[in-house]
Design a protein around this motif. Sequence first.
Motif, PDB file in Angstrom:
ATOM      1  N   ASN A 119      -2.093   4.864  -4.714  1.00 54.85           N
ATOM      2  CA  ASN A 119      -2.331   3.106  -3.673  1.00 54.85           C
ATOM      3  C   ASN A 119      -2.206   2.267  -4.123  1.00 54.85           C
ATOM      4  O   ASN A 119      -3.169   1.231  -4.131  1.00 54.85           O
ATOM      5  CB  ASN A 119      -3.526   4.095  -2.807  1.00 54.85           C
ATOM      6  CG  ASN A 119      -3.549   4.978  -2.024  1.00 54.85           C
ATOM      7  OD1 ASN A 119      -2.206   5.159  -1.426  1.00 54.85           O
ATOM      8  ND2 ASN A 119      -4.268   6.399  -1.812  1.00 54.85           N
ATOM      9  N   LYS A 137       2.789  -0.514  -0.434  1.00 51.01           N
ATOM     10  CA  LYS A 137       2.126   0.574  -1.343  1.00 51.01           C
ATOM     11  C   LYS A 137       3.049   1.294  -2.408  1.00 51.01           C
ATOM     12  O   LYS A 137       4.220   1.210  -2.013  1.00 51.01           O
ATOM     13  CB  LYS A 137       1.277   1.322  -0.797  1.00 51.01           C
ATOM     14  CG  LYS A 137       0.027   1.126   0.095  1.00 51.01           C
ATOM     15  CD  LYS A 137      -0.847   2.100   0.958  1.00 51.01           C
ATOM     16  CE  LYS A 137      -2.804   1.551   1.762  1.00 51.01           C
ATOM     17  NZ  LYS A 137      -2.463   2.204   2.301  1.00 51.01           N
ATOM     18  N   THR A 139       2.489   4.380  -6.459  1.00 48.99           N
ATOM     19  CA  THR A 139       1.939   4.541  -7.340  1.00 48.99           C
ATOM     20  C   THR A 139       2.175   5.268  -8.783  1.00 48.99           C
ATOM     21  O   THR A 139       3.694   5.004  -8.284  1.00 48.99           O
ATOM     22  CB  THR A 139       1.961   6.828  -6.123  1.00 48.99           C
ATOM     23  OG1 THR A 139       1.300   6.597  -5.155  1.00 48.99           O
ATOM     24  CG2 THR A 139       1.457   7.359  -8.345  1.00 48.99           C
ATOM     25  N   ASN A 174     -10.386   5.470  -2.309  1.00 43.13           N
ATOM     26  CA  ASN A 174     -10.435   4.178  -1.404  1.00 43.13           C
ATOM     27  C   ASN A 174     -11.459   3.379  -1.943  1.00 43.13           C
ATOM     28  O   ASN A 174     -11.383   3.138  -0.982  1.00 43.13           O
ATOM     29  CB  ASN A 174      -9.817   4.333  -0.666  1.00 43.13           C
ATOM     30  CG  ASN A 174      -8.294   4.860  -0.265  1.00 43.13           C
ATOM     31  OD1 ASN A 174      -7.504   4.455  -1.449  1.00 43.13           O
ATOM     32  ND2 ASN A 174      -7.240   5.979   0.290  1.00 43.13           N
TER      33      ASN A 174
END
Length: 523
Positions: A119, A137, A139, A174
């Motif tokens: 993220n 976003k 990864t 997060n």
Amino acid sequence: MIPEKQFWSRDCYEPEKSEDISAVRKLKIREYKTTLLALGGILIIITGAISLRAEIVLLGCVPFSILVYTLLKEKVLFSTMKRDSLKAYIYPVKNTIRVNKEIDFGIVLENPMPYVLDNVIVELKTGPGIKPIPPFKLTIWDRAREELKIKLVPLRAGQLFFHGFSVVIYPAFNLRPKRFYFVMPFVLNCEAEISKINFKAATRKSEPSRYPLPSRGGDFAYLRDYVTGDPWKSISTSASLRKRKPVVVLSYPQKISRQAVLIDVSESLFRGRPGKAPFDQIAFVLPSLLKELKIKEIQTELIAFDEEIRVHYKNPQVNSIVEKLSIYRYLASEKGLNYPDILLERLNSHLRWNYGSFKSLPEFHTGKRSSLLLKKLDRLNQKLDYPPGLKKINQYHRGIVENKILKLCYKTGMELPNTNSHHSGLGKSLDLVLSRNIKNITIFSDFDPYPRKSGLLKRLHLARQKNIALNFMIFDRCLDLLKPYGLDLLKAQYENIWEESVNLFKYENVYITFWNPFVSVAL
């Protein structure tokens, strides 16, 4: 694969070890999830302790376990980044950059750490004139490279700034995100889109003379035998071989038309949103205008003016003229620099947003505050070099503080506030054109609000006596409203704004065209 040549590459530096605003800055984002999680755990534990229930007390330890795991993950991750920091590379833009045309823009993020970054939020930092791209976003896997293919859309011609980008990294769950700035500034030189516009221009004509001259450049007259002194270029090869002796071509001399294009580069022409300012619309049609004149073999001169005549190109180049004129967007007059407090406030927010700079510039005051501001501006100007693709400006204004602020604004791509006042050097430009005996003039400017007082009508009267065709191109100020309302809006603007001036100009046989990139209407 990373290309062999990059515009820029940058590692991730620790902010505490560098005071250079061109280094990567780390900024903590305000995050209330951890606070709410801790408060929730405390309330659950208190509730379990009051009710003497062990299972509720154990349940209250879960949020604290999550916080402890997040803090440990954060410490391990960001301590590793001090040794093996993130790296970024930028692909060079290979294709030609034009207005409203997408360009391929490639970014490579390299993660040398043995941790997967989930993220990761990427946010591009671009200056005015580039269509904003919302954050996205991705990864980044451990010890891997992530290639990002981005489509940038320029909204106007001239110099466009790309400051770099920032990434937001979450250690775990997060929670407790941190932002890192990759400052990779460079400039994209955008060309105007080729567009058609109706204008009155003279064509190439030949005037028969009583005595044709030996030449191939005019209209054919006849052939004759070679005479000593005739130029070798006028000899006709086919006719000479046929008659077995030198034969010369005689033609009527030509009268080549000359055209002058006058462009207003004062502050009022740079007002409005990026891509919608009057100068941006002039840049939209200027290349096609010069190209059409060149095809018709018309000698063209271009004059840029504001209060004075700025530049005079006797042979303007179609491909580079927009880039040369767009520099006046940053050469604001002294009137625009009379508010250093407002400029410093805007400059501080500009540096914080695009460069992650914490230390604000001091407010403009006299005495010690003034000397502190000068030292800060000097240090920033020394550390910030001109980005690739940006040409240096040698013309600054008289005030010392204003000079340094203007230079820093130019290096970082911040545009100064433009005033709507219109002070035009149109009269001086017309004097120069009239003295050069040019028979066709095209002017891109607003109307002079006081044509009688400025002496403009006297010059137009002189141009009428010399049989000079003068075209006045007036930009539509309500560009966004033109499509739904059409010509009714043009008529309303004409009656309410320009009717008196238009009648004065028409009396001097001036061709007036109300125009924008989509339509042009002769008044």
